[in-house]
Design an enzyme around this catalytic site. Structure first.
Site, mmCIF file in Angstrom:
data_model
loop_
_atom_site.group_PDB
_atom_site.id
_atom_site.type_symbol
_atom_site.label_atom_id
_atom_site.label_comp_id
_atom_site.label_asym_id
_atom_site.label_seq_id
_atom_site.Cartn_x
_atom_site.Cartn_y
_atom_site.Cartn_z
ATOM 1 N N ASP A 122 -9.035 38.035 -22.724
ATOM 2 C CA ASP A 122 -8.489 38.814 -21.602
ATOM 3 C C ASP A 122 -6.871 38.632 -22.116
ATOM 4 O OD1 ASP A 122 -7.549 39.202 -19.194
ATOM 5 O OD2 ASP A 122 -9.094 38.493 -18.069
ATOM 6 N N HIS A 123 -6.397 39.790 -22.266
ATOM 7 C CA HIS A 123 -5.020 39.964 -22.636
ATOM 8 C C HIS A 123 -4.142 39.608 -21.293
ATOM 9 C CE1 HIS A 123 -1.873 40.582 -25.151
ATOM 10 N NE2 HIS A 123 -2.421 41.589 -25.859
ATOM 11 N N ARG A 124 -4.480 39.473 -20.209
ATOM 12 C CA ARG A 124 -3.885 39.068 -18.966
ATOM 13 C C ARG A 124 -3.517 37.799 -19.284
ATOM 14 N NH1 ARG A 124 -7.640 41.015 -13.996
ATOM 15 N NH2 ARG A 124 -9.015 39.379 -15.693
#
Ligand code: CAO
Length: 518
Positions: free
Chosen positions: A490-492
């Site tokens: 999850d790039h967040r």
């Protein structure tokens, strides 16, 4: 079954009370205690609940009628006679007090209720409010009540929060009374809200949307049944425009709002604002013969989850190969021995252990985003989920505290869990609490894939089929068994650089398993 008349019950000393909402229609199947009509006096809003369960056969009143105790409301074909219910009441505050110095706002007489749950605080410090504007919503097991302000003015302090319990006389907050403001009737709440807070004007109602979506700026004029209904559907009342008598929010308003939101979501719009084209509508039979088969239940459930996870999580997928030549040699050496103990030792058990140990080194990849998306939740435990392909669809049982378990124990648990998953005997609690997932297609094939993250986890490792490849050792090519790894993050939460560090650590740990085990 018999036709039974339902009358207005004892509503105190009130007579000729306005009906502001009829909450049922002919043909409705109603339960005992379900609200039938809303009544409004100058002091209170009450809902009259059904004394019995049954089917509504005739309705003898309409919005705008005035009723008193004993008047006929409707006729019900009974299925199950229940005890007579008493009306629910939204109590309103006592007489106004006006003063230049901050005044106390206290919980008024709320009948015999004590320690009532505060489910909503509708004001904040600095709010300019009007008399009768809602301050709090209280909920007992019988009714939801709104506590309106006894005066107009500016809120200077709030002493109560959602979740607190209150009784008559408890201090809600302080208000600097507005001496210029005049009394405002409780039923004109939309007007009240906009004049009370001129800095926050009510947005214009978009003409293209069936249900008006407005920001009520605090005072929401809705009865307990409608509030309960909206809560069940997760609809935000402050975004719904009331079309009922005197701007009151009705059940139909909630239904229209939810329908409009669903339509937008189905068209790819919704909160995401993707504005996609509608799905193509193809008649497959036009091109050849077809068979229609219903999706299995698990596929429908996991499909909806996968769809949400794919759309909501910005995935980044990194690929690598781990040299598992030594790991495989060890596994083969131990295989016969472990089989005698009834344990099937596959590469996956090693992977679960090595991944769990690597997550201890890179705790960010074991974390989750908080529900409001504002914080990270770091977990002191490592529970690894393993995707299992079954005839009914994909299940993900969880191996708890995998970092603390030995490879043989993991192998045993894995084969037991996957066997039960394939037989459809896995329990829901055995699929909860995972902090990271492994999805192995190794026994089936494929060189790489892009696994979808299992929300609220932030990482998933895809494993493909290992293959012997020539690897240069600085002097010559050597045949090495290479295991393809596909890591989605999850790039967040995790940047590519941290992801690459984790994947490199994991690959090295798999290649040098003995070091990890020691
Ligand atoms: N490369 C090569 N061979 C592999 C391998 C790999 N990465 N992983 C397993 N194998 C071999 C095993 O060693 C075993 O061979 P031997 O019997 O000779 O030792 C054979 O494949 C069968 O393994 P298995 O399937 O019985 O056991 P497993 O531990 O590898 O997998 C499970 C268990 C439950 C993960 C698997 O049965 C499964 O369901 N996989 C599908 C997962 C899936 O669908 N993921 C979703 C992808 S996206 O939709």
């Amino acid at each position: 079954m018999a036709l039974q008349d339902v009358f207005v019950p004892d509503i105190g000393n009130y007579k000729n009370v306005d009906i502001i909402e009829v909450l049922v229609k002919i043909g409705d199947e109603i339960k005992a205690e379900q609200s039938l009509i809303s009544l409004e006096t100058d002091k209170a809003t009450m809902e009259v609940p059904a004394p019995i369960a049954g089917i509504v056969k005739a309705i003898k009143v309409k919005v705008g009628d005035k009723v008193s105790q004993g008047d006929l409301i409707l006729q019900v074909e009974t299925m199950d006679a229940k005890a007579t219910a008493t009306p629910k009441e939204e109590t309103k505050a006592e007489a106004p007090v006006q003063n230049d110095t901050p005044q106390e706002l206290r919980v008024p007489d709320i009948g015999n209720y004590k320690n009532v749950n505060v489910i909503e605080v509708a004001i904040k410090v600095g709010d300019v409010i009007k008399k009768e504007q809602s301050l709090l919503t209280l909920e007992t097991d019988k009714a939801t009540m709104e506590v309106p302000s006894s005066m107009s003015g500016t809120i200077t302090e709030i002493k109560i929060k959602a979740g607190d319990k209150v009784s008559q006389g408890d201090l809600i907050g302080l208000i600097k009374a507005d001496s210029t403001s005049t009394t405002v009737t409780p039923t004109t709440q939309k007007q009240t809200a906009s004049t009370a807070a001129p800095s926050k004007p009510t947005p214009a109602i978009p003409a293209t949307i069936a249900t008006p979506i407005i920001n009520n700026n605090g005072y929401i004029h809705a009865g307990p049944a409608v509030r309960q209904f909206a809560r069940e559907l997760g609809a935000d009342l402050s975004r719904i425009g009331g079309t009922g008598m005197k701007g009151r929010l009705t059940r139909e308003d909630v239904v229209r709002f939810v329908k409009a939101e669903l339509t937008k979501a189905a068209q790819g719009g919704g909160g995401a604002g993707l504005n996609l084209l509608p799905d193509p509508q193809v008649d497959f039979a036009e091109f050849g013969s077809v068979k229609i088969e219903k999706l299995p239940r698990i596929k429908k459930i996991s499909g909806a989850n996968l769809y949400r996870n794919w759309v909501r999580i910005p995935h980044i997928t990194l690929f690598d190969e781990a040299d598992i030549t030594d790991l495989e040699a060890l596994r083969k050496a131990k295989k016969a021995e472990t089989e005698q103990q009834g344990i099937k030792l596959t590469p996956l058990a090693f992977l679960v252990k090595v991944v769990a140990s690597s997550l201890k080194e890179y705790p960010l990849i074991n974390s989750s985003l908080s529900n409001d998306g504002e914080s990270l939740v770091h977990k002191d435990y490592v529970h690894v989920g393993v995707a299992v392909d079954t005839p009914n669809g994909l299940y993900v049982p969880v191996i708890r505290n995998a970092d603390q378990k030995g490879i043989l124990n993991i192998a045993k648990e894995l084969s037991e869990l996957s066997k039960r998953a394939k037989e459809g005997k896995i329990k829901p609690e055995e699929m909860k609490g995972g902090t990271f997932t492994i999805s192995s297609l190794g026994s089936l094939g494929s060189t790489a894939f892009t696994p979808i993250i299992n929300m609220p986890e932030v990482g998933i490792l895809g494993v493909s089929k290992s293959e012997i490849k020539p690897k240069w050792d600085g002097a010559e090519f050597k045949p090495r068994l290479m295991l393809p790894l596909s890591l989605s993050l999850d790039h967040r939460v995790v940047d590519g650089a941290e992801g690459a560090r984790f994947l490199t650590f994991l690959s090295k740990a798999l290649a040098n398993l003995s070091e990890l085990l020691l």
